[in-house]
Design a protein around this motif. Structure first.
Motif, PDB file in Angstrom:
ATOM      1  N   SER A  19       0.826  -1.209   0.000  1.00 28.00           N
ATOM      2  CA  SER A  19       0.000   0.000   0.000  1.00 28.00           C
ATOM      3  C   SER A  19       0.861   1.260   0.000  1.00 28.00           C
ATOM      4  O   SER A  19       0.539   2.231  -0.685  1.00 28.00           O
ATOM      5  N   SER A  20       1.981   1.259   0.718  1.00 28.13           N
ATOM      6  CA  SER A  20       2.846   2.443   0.693  1.00 28.13           C
ATOM      7  C   SER A  20       3.510   2.602  -0.668  1.00 28.13           C
ATOM      8  O   SER A  20       3.695   3.725  -1.146  1.00 28.13           O
ATOM      9  N   THR A  21       3.835   1.497  -1.327  1.00 28.14           N
ATOM     10  CA  THR A  21       4.407   1.575  -2.672  1.00 28.14           C
ATOM     11  C   THR A  21       3.386   2.122  -3.655  1.00 28.14           C
ATOM     12  O   THR A  21       3.718   2.962  -4.500  1.00 28.14           O
ATOM     13  N   CYS A  22       2.136   1.697  -3.539  1.00 28.58           N
ATOM     14  CA  CYS A  22       1.087   2.219  -4.424  1.00 28.58           C
ATOM     15  C   CYS A  22       0.880   3.718  -4.202  1.00 28.58           C
ATOM     16  O   CYS A  22       0.728   4.473  -5.155  1.00 28.58           O
ATOM     17  N   ARG A  23       0.875   4.141  -2.923  1.00 28.82           N
ATOM     18  CA  ARG A  23       0.755   5.576  -2.653  1.00 28.82           C
ATOM     19  C   ARG A  23       1.945   6.338  -3.213  1.00 28.82           C
ATOM     20  O   ARG A  23       1.804   7.431  -3.755  1.00 28.82           O
ATOM     21  N   PHE A  24       3.152   5.777  -3.098  1.00 30.36           N
ATOM     22  CA  PHE A  24       4.361   6.418  -3.615  1.00 30.36           C
ATOM     23  C   PHE A  24       4.274   6.606  -5.126  1.00 30.36           C
ATOM     24  O   PHE A  24       4.586   7.664  -5.656  1.00 30.36           O
ATOM     25  N   THR A  26       1.567   6.586  -7.107  1.00 31.54           N
ATOM     26  CA  THR A  26       0.433   7.353  -7.621  1.00 31.54           C
ATOM     27  C   THR A  26       0.410   8.804  -7.168  1.00 31.54           C
ATOM     28  O   THR A  26      -0.476   9.549  -7.563  1.00 31.54           O
ATOM     29  N   ASP A  27       1.378   9.236  -6.365  1.00 38.62           N
ATOM     30  CA  ASP A  27       1.434  10.633  -5.941  1.00 38.62           C
ATOM     31  C   ASP A  27       1.962  11.464  -7.108  1.00 38.62           C
ATOM     32  O   ASP A  27       3.123  11.366  -7.479  1.00 38.62           O
ATOM     33  N   ARG A  33       9.543  11.936  -6.893  1.00 39.26           N
ATOM     34  CA  ARG A  33       8.898  10.631  -7.009  1.00 39.26           C
ATOM     35  C   ARG A  33       8.617  10.287  -8.454  1.00 39.26           C
ATOM     36  O   ARG A  33       8.850   9.164  -8.897  1.00 39.26           O
TER      37      ARG A  33
END
Length: 64
Positions: A19-24, A26-27, A33
């Protein structure tokens, strides 16, 4: 049980990482980033072109 002695289950760690990778990824508001993600995609494309296809990036140009 919480605190320093509590252990996380492996699925929580893996799901948290995903989930943190997906947030990273898609920001869209952070230039650094986006640069890292684009460089990673470029490197993955080069790896695919070199290893999974018959396209040779280092071959000499054909003589015309």
């Amino acid at each position: 049980m919480s605190g320093a002695g509590a252990k996380k289950s492996p699925s929580t760690g893996v799901m948290g990482w995903i989930s943190s990778t997906c947030r990273f990824v898609t920001d869209r508001n952070d230039f650094k980033r986006n640069l890292l993600v684009n460089l990673g995609l470029f490197a993955a494309g080069v790896w695919v072109a070199r290893n999974l296809s018959d396209f040779d990036l280092m071959s000499p140009q054909p003589v015309t």
